[in-house]
Design an enzyme around this catalytic site. Structure first.
Site, PDB file in Angstrom:
ATOM      1  N   HIS A   1       4.160  19.838 -18.851  1.00  0.00           N
ATOM      2  CA  HIS A   1       3.475  19.754 -17.580  1.00  0.00           C
ATOM      3  C   HIS A   1       4.191  20.911 -16.731  1.00  0.00           C
ATOM      4  O   HIS A   1       5.286  21.178 -16.879  1.00  0.00           O
ATOM      5  CB  HIS A   1       3.716  18.672 -16.801  1.00  0.00           C
ATOM      6  CG  HIS A   1       2.821  17.375 -17.332  1.00  0.00           C
ATOM      7  ND1 HIS A   1       2.260  16.408 -16.600  1.00  0.00           N
ATOM      8  CD2 HIS A   1       2.290  17.049 -18.532  1.00  0.00           C
ATOM      9  CE1 HIS A   1       1.634  15.608 -17.364  1.00  0.00           C
ATOM     10  NE2 HIS A   1       1.818  15.906 -18.403  1.00  0.00           N
TER      11      HIS A   1
ATOM     12  N   GLU B   1       5.428  21.243 -13.746  1.00  0.00           N
ATOM     13  CA  GLU B   1       6.751  20.561 -13.096  1.00  0.00           C
ATOM     14  C   GLU B   1       7.746  20.520 -14.067  1.00  0.00           C
ATOM     15  O   GLU B   1       8.966  20.951 -13.885  1.00  0.00           O
ATOM     16  CB  GLU B   1       6.471  19.300 -12.556  1.00  0.00           C
ATOM     17  CG  GLU B   1       5.426  19.172 -11.495  1.00  0.00           C
ATOM     18  CD  GLU B   1       3.969  18.486 -11.962  1.00  0.00           C
ATOM     19  OE1 GLU B   1       3.637  19.396 -12.947  1.00  0.00           O
ATOM     20  OE2 GLU B   1       3.424  17.802 -11.418  1.00  0.00           O
TER      21      GLU B   1
ATOM     22  N   CYS C   1       2.378  13.494 -11.622  1.00  0.00           N
ATOM     23  CA  CYS C   1       2.232  12.485 -12.429  1.00  0.00           C
ATOM     24  C   CYS C   1       3.258  11.583 -12.482  1.00  0.00           C
ATOM     25  O   CYS C   1       4.377  12.008 -11.961  1.00  0.00           O
ATOM     26  CB  CYS C   1       1.739  12.487 -13.897  1.00  0.00           C
ATOM     27  SG  CYS C   1       2.857  13.308 -14.908  1.00  0.00           S
TER      28      CYS C   1
ATOM     29  N   CYS D   1       6.409  13.281 -14.301  1.00  0.00           N
ATOM     30  CA  CYS D   1       6.868  14.471 -13.515  1.00  0.00           C
ATOM     31  C   CYS D   1       7.686  13.955 -12.116  1.00  0.00           C
ATOM     32  O   CYS D   1       8.794  14.494 -11.893  1.00  0.00           O
ATOM     33  CB  CYS D   1       5.944  15.650 -13.091  1.00  0.00           C
ATOM     34  SG  CYS D   1       4.988  16.330 -14.482  1.00  0.00           S
TER      35      CYS D   1
END
Length: 149
Positions: A54, A56, A84, A87
């Site tokens: 991801h 992040e 999410c 993260c």
């Protein structure tokens, strides 16, 4: 909202556009320390076939390498989509001070969309700012998914 905050989110949007151009959900992220970008990331889940990549997570890794530390105290994160649970957990573990996000995520959002992990009884709580350049962030995602259908 300051001009600097908008400029940092605009840089995150640039990274999100790169992700979209490579077939990934267009999410981008930058991490700031003392007014400078020290971490950058974009979604690379499809490109690298990894559930972990991801934006992040990539940006946190980049910032940790830049500072030579796993702790990112005093740093701000700008991300185009609400983090999410994975993260949000990484944000807590890295001790990022402030999180700014653009578009909310009613399906996987862990900063208010489904749950707000930062409201739980952890020993650290970053400050959370929602809706920075929300229209631009949301439009990028909407346009991406329209093209897929």
């Amino acid at each position: 909202m300051s001009v600097g905050q908008e400029a940092f989110m605009a840089r995150a949007l640039d990274l999100a556009k790169e992700a979209g151009e490579r077939g990934d959900v267009p999410v981008g992220c930058v991490i700031i320390k003392d007014g400078e970008i020290i971490g950058r990331g974009r979604n690379m889940r499809e490109e690298k076939q990894s559930a972990l990549l991801h934006a992040e997570i990539a940006a946190i890794g980049d910032a940790c390498r830049a500072l030579g530390s796993r702790r990112l105290e005093g740093c701000d994160m700008y991300v185009t989509l609400e983090p999410c649970p994975m993260c949000a957990g990484a944000i807590l573990n890295a001790r990022i001070s402030r999180v700014f996000y653009g578009a909310g995520d009613e399906n996987m959002g862990a900063c208010g969309g489904v749950i707000n992990i930062f409201e739980e009884a952890f020993g650290f709580k970053p400050k959370l700012y929602r809706g920075l350049l929300e229209k631009e962030c949301s439009s990028l995602l909407t346009d991406f998914f329209k093209k897929l259908r």
